[in-house]
Scaffold this motif. Structure first.
Motif, mmCIF file in Angstrom:
data_model
loop_
_atom_site.group_PDB
_atom_site.id
_atom_site.type_symbol
_atom_site.label_atom_id
_atom_site.label_comp_id
_atom_site.label_asym_id
_atom_site.label_seq_id
_atom_site.Cartn_x
_atom_site.Cartn_y
_atom_site.Cartn_z
ATOM 1 N N ASP A 1 0.828 -1.207 0.000
ATOM 2 C CA ASP A 1 0.000 0.000 0.000
ATOM 3 C C ASP A 1 0.863 1.259 0.000
ATOM 4 O OD1 ASP A 1 -2.375 -1.306 -0.145
ATOM 5 O OD2 ASP A 1 -2.789 -1.272 2.012
ATOM 6 N N VAL A 2 1.944 1.214 0.750
ATOM 7 C CA VAL A 2 2.868 2.356 0.765
ATOM 8 C C VAL A 2 3.478 2.545 -0.620
ATOM 9 C CG1 VAL A 2 5.116 3.130 1.626
ATOM 10 C CG2 VAL A 2 3.410 2.258 3.231
ATOM 11 N N ALA A 3 3.947 1.441 -1.233
ATOM 12 C CA ALA A 3 4.567 1.531 -2.568
ATOM 13 C C ALA A 3 3.574 2.111 -3.570
ATOM 14 C CB ALA A 3 5.038 0.152 -3.014
ATOM 15 N N LYS A 4 2.323 1.650 -3.481
ATOM 16 C CA LYS A 4 1.291 2.107 -4.401
ATOM 17 C C LYS A 4 1.069 3.612 -4.252
ATOM 18 C CE LYS A 4 -2.193 -0.742 -4.156
ATOM 19 N NZ LYS A 4 -3.569 -1.236 -3.848
ATOM 20 N N ARG A 5 0.984 4.047 -2.994
ATOM 21 C CA ARG A 5 0.732 5.467 -2.752
ATOM 22 C C ARG A 5 1.902 6.323 -3.261
ATOM 23 N NH1 ARG A 5 1.858 7.923 1.817
ATOM 24 N NH2 ARG A 5 1.765 6.026 3.067
ATOM 25 N N LEU A 6 3.113 5.864 -3.014
ATOM 26 C CA LEU A 6 4.275 6.630 -3.468
ATOM 27 C C LEU A 6 4.303 6.728 -5.001
ATOM 28 C CD1 LEU A 6 7.018 5.324 -0.992
ATOM 29 C CD2 LEU A 6 6.073 7.631 -1.088
ATOM 30 N N MET A 7 3.983 5.606 -5.678
ATOM 31 C CA MET A 7 3.971 5.631 -7.151
ATOM 32 C C MET A 7 2.858 6.533 -7.662
ATOM 33 S SD MET A 7 4.589 1.741 -8.426
ATOM 34 C CE MET A 7 5.746 0.690 -7.561
ATOM 35 N N LEU A 8 1.728 6.479 -6.980
ATOM 36 C CA LEU A 8 0.591 7.289 -7.380
ATOM 37 C C LEU A 8 0.940 8.768 -7.305
ATOM 38 C CD1 LEU A 8 -2.756 5.841 -6.339
ATOM 39 C CD2 LEU A 8 -2.662 8.236 -6.895
ATOM 40 N N GLU A 9 1.692 9.120 -6.250
ATOM 41 C CA GLU A 9 2.005 10.541 -6.044
ATOM 42 C C GLU A 9 3.190 10.998 -6.882
ATOM 43 O OE1 GLU A 9 2.469 10.644 -1.834
ATOM 44 O OE2 GLU A 9 0.315 10.413 -1.459
ATOM 45 N N GLY A 10 4.180 10.130 -7.039
ATOM 46 C CA GLY A 10 5.408 10.613 -7.677
ATOM 47 C C GLY A 10 5.984 9.718 -8.745
ATOM 48 N N GLY A 11 5.213 8.726 -9.211
ATOM 49 C CA GLY A 11 5.739 7.843 -10.245
ATOM 50 C C GLY A 11 6.734 6.836 -9.693
ATOM 51 N N PHE A 12 7.333 6.111 -10.615
ATOM 52 C CA PHE A 12 8.212 5.013 -10.243
ATOM 53 C C PHE A 12 9.403 5.476 -9.398
ATOM 54 C CE2 PHE A 12 11.471 1.766 -11.207
ATOM 55 C CZ PHE A 12 10.769 0.651 -10.821
ATOM 56 N N ALA A 66 10.640 1.991 2.785
ATOM 57 C CA ALA A 66 10.978 1.592 4.152
ATOM 58 C C ALA A 66 10.642 2.715 5.138
ATOM 59 C CB ALA A 66 12.459 1.219 4.240
ATOM 60 N N ALA A 67 11.056 3.942 4.789
ATOM 61 C CA ALA A 67 10.828 5.072 5.688
ATOM 62 C C ALA A 67 9.330 5.287 5.928
ATOM 63 C CB ALA A 67 11.466 6.336 5.108
ATOM 64 N N GLU A 68 8.545 5.268 4.854
ATOM 65 C CA GLU A 68 7.101 5.511 4.970
ATOM 66 C C GLU A 68 6.400 4.386 5.731
ATOM 67 O OE1 GLU A 68 4.698 7.858 3.604
ATOM 68 O OE2 GLU A 68 6.447 9.184 3.546
ATOM 69 N N ALA A 69 6.923 3.170 5.577
ATOM 70 C CA ALA A 69 6.280 2.037 6.246
ATOM 71 C C ALA A 69 6.798 1.863 7.671
ATOM 72 C CB ALA A 69 6.506 0.758 5.436
ATOM 73 N N GLY A 70 7.776 2.684 8.041
ATOM 74 C CA GLY A 70 8.305 2.623 9.391
ATOM 75 C C GLY A 70 9.227 1.431 9.634
ATOM 76 N N PHE A 71 10.002 1.069 8.615
ATOM 77 C CA PHE A 71 10.967 -0.023 8.714
ATOM 78 C C PHE A 71 12.383 0.510 8.608
ATOM 79 C CE2 PHE A 71 7.360 -2.428 7.059
ATOM 80 C CZ PHE A 71 7.461 -3.617 7.744
ATOM 81 N N ALA A 72 13.326 -0.226 9.163
ATOM 82 C CA ALA A 72 14.716 -0.021 8.761
ATOM 83 C C ALA A 72 14.861 -0.640 7.375
ATOM 84 C CB ALA A 72 15.656 -0.694 9.744
ATOM 85 N N ASN A 73 15.781 -0.113 6.602
ATOM 86 C CA ASN A 73 15.993 -0.597 5.237
ATOM 87 C C ASN A 73 16.177 -2.114 5.200
ATOM 88 O OD1 ASN A 73 16.219 -0.049 2.507
ATOM 89 N ND2 ASN A 73 17.545 1.701 2.884
ATOM 90 N N GLY A 74 16.954 -2.620 6.131
ATOM 91 C CA GLY A 74 17.235 -4.055 6.172
ATOM 92 C C GLY A 74 15.980 -4.868 6.452
ATOM 93 N N ALA A 75 15.116 -4.348 7.327
ATOM 94 C CA ALA A 75 13.908 -5.087 7.709
ATOM 95 C C ALA A 75 12.962 -5.240 6.521
ATOM 96 C CB ALA A 75 13.214 -4.376 8.858
ATOM 97 N N LEU A 76 12.935 -4.236 5.664
ATOM 98 C CA LEU A 76 12.078 -4.292 4.480
ATOM 99 C C LEU A 76 12.465 -5.492 3.615
ATOM 100 C CD1 LEU A 76 9.877 -2.956 2.769
ATOM 101 C CD2 LEU A 76 11.607 -1.473 1.780
ATOM 102 N N LYS A 77 13.761 -5.736 3.520
ATOM 103 C CA LYS A 77 14.265 -6.839 2.680
ATOM 104 C C LYS A 77 13.835 -8.202 3.216
ATOM 105 C CE LYS A 77 17.891 -4.554 0.202
ATOM 106 N NZ LYS A 77 19.257 -4.064 0.232
ATOM 107 N N HIS A 78 13.442 -8.246 4.481
ATOM 108 C CA HIS A 78 12.907 -9.486 5.031
ATOM 109 C C HIS A 78 11.590 -9.841 4.329
ATOM 110 C CE1 HIS A 78 12.036 -12.565 7.951
ATOM 111 N NE2 HIS A 78 10.865 -12.019 8.184
ATOM 112 N N TYR A 79 10.833 -8.822 3.951
ATOM 113 C CA TYR A 79 9.542 -9.055 3.289
ATOM 114 C C TYR A 79 9.662 -9.107 1.773
ATOM 115 C CZ TYR A 79 7.634 -8.265 7.881
ATOM 116 O OH TYR A 79 7.353 -8.372 9.210
ATOM 117 N N PHE A 80 10.469 -8.211 1.236
ATOM 118 C CA PHE A 80 10.663 -8.163 -0.214
ATOM 119 C C PHE A 80 12.155 -8.021 -0.485
ATOM 120 C CE2 PHE A 80 6.333 -6.493 0.335
ATOM 121 C CZ PHE A 80 5.642 -7.277 -0.571
#
Lengths: 200, 200
Positions: free
Chosen positions: A16-27, A36-50
């Motif tokens: 949902d965060v990725a979608k919103r960011l693309m919607l507002e500012g493109g790829f 990561a910042a918008e979802a409240g993750f450390a960069n490394g933690a995001l990589k655990h999911y994707f």
């Protein structure tokens, strides 16, 4: 006691965060860092999911397409006893066509994803599979709408379904360029014309 | 004697380079640096022709749209005496629709440009103006194709023209995902159906 984490929920939140960011500012606006910042993750933690941006894009693509949900249209559609087939078709086409402010602006995410699918065979396959499901559900829908009337041949239904899909995709682009909805009334007219032809 | 430089030709060469780079690698591949290198310019010299990437994109957009040339379709179209109006319409639709390998791959550039138009009002205006010219030339074409037959109302022609434009735009996206031309035959069928309806 270890904290129980709902991983699927987390993945949906990230998408949902990725979608919103693309919607507002493109790829470009949807970087691993900004997601990561918008979802409240450390960069490394995001990589655990994707593991990387490509996998986030693929998940976002699936999510945007699921929103249109043309898959199994009729199976999922709760058609009331004695419903008017033409009205069922009209409702379904209006639901898929980008006619609301929200659906029009969501077209931006599709543009981003189409663009990347053009150079990424995995994304292209996601969209191709989606198009195929969309095609067969549209054919079912058209068959239903022709109940008790002159039935078209399979070849005719295939062409009409691809025509409807193409109009919907084209409406995405046209309406994005007319964000005030200047063309929405004409698309309603086009839907009515499709229904007239199906009923003919 | 000073060397005579054909500035318009240079601009066209630069646009061709930008188009090719976008076609091969998307928007990111067409940087000021890569365009300059491919066109055989120093970075600074490129800025003499185009102050920045936005202006190159705008010129590329105009060039891609000019290739489709729906503007003044009938005025430019050399209709032979006694030509079959249905055939003139068929030829015109086949020319605009992405049905050849070249036209299908050129759709990639359109994706890039649509994406950027969605966040750049100047580019959006270029495409909106183009859509408007396309719309009125399609209406003229449809009127011509209905010569000596039941004429549609202006409202009907407007809706049919936007429908045809949307199908063409949608075909761009669909065919890009099917680069082997798997859907080309069905689009030929769709064109035939449009003609039948116009003649009805």
């Amino acid at each position: 006691m270890p904290k129980i984490i709902d991983h699927d929920k987390r993945r949906r939140e990230i998408v949902d965060v990725a979608k919103r960011l693309m919607l507002e500012g493109g790829f470009e606006a949807a970087t691993m860092r900004s997601i990561a910042a918008e979802a409240g993750f450390a960069n490394g933690a995001l990589k655990h999911y994707f593991p990387g941006k490509d996998s986030i894009i693929a998940a976002t693509f699936e999510s945007v397409l699921a929103e249109m949900d043309p898959e199994g249209a009729l199976d999922n559609l709760d058609v009331p006893e004695g419903a008017d087939p033409a009205q069922v078709l009209r409702d379904r086409l209006r639901q898929t066509m980008p006619l609301t402010d929200y659906a029009i602006s969501a077209g931006r995410v599709l543009l981003v994803l189409w663009d990347h699918a053009a150079s990424n065979p995995e994304l292209a396959k996601i969209y191709r599979d989606f198009l195929q499901r969309w095609q067969s559900s549209t054919v079912s829908l058209l068959k239903y709408a022709q109940k008790g009337r002159a039935q078209s041949t399979d070849e005719e239904l295939d062409a009409l379904a691809l025509e409807i899909i193409s109009i919907t995709i084209g409406a995405n682009v046209v309406n994005l360029m007319h964000p005030k909805g200047e063309q929405v009334a004409t698309y309603h007219q086009i839907i009515d014309n499709i229904i007239k032809r199906t009923q003919g």
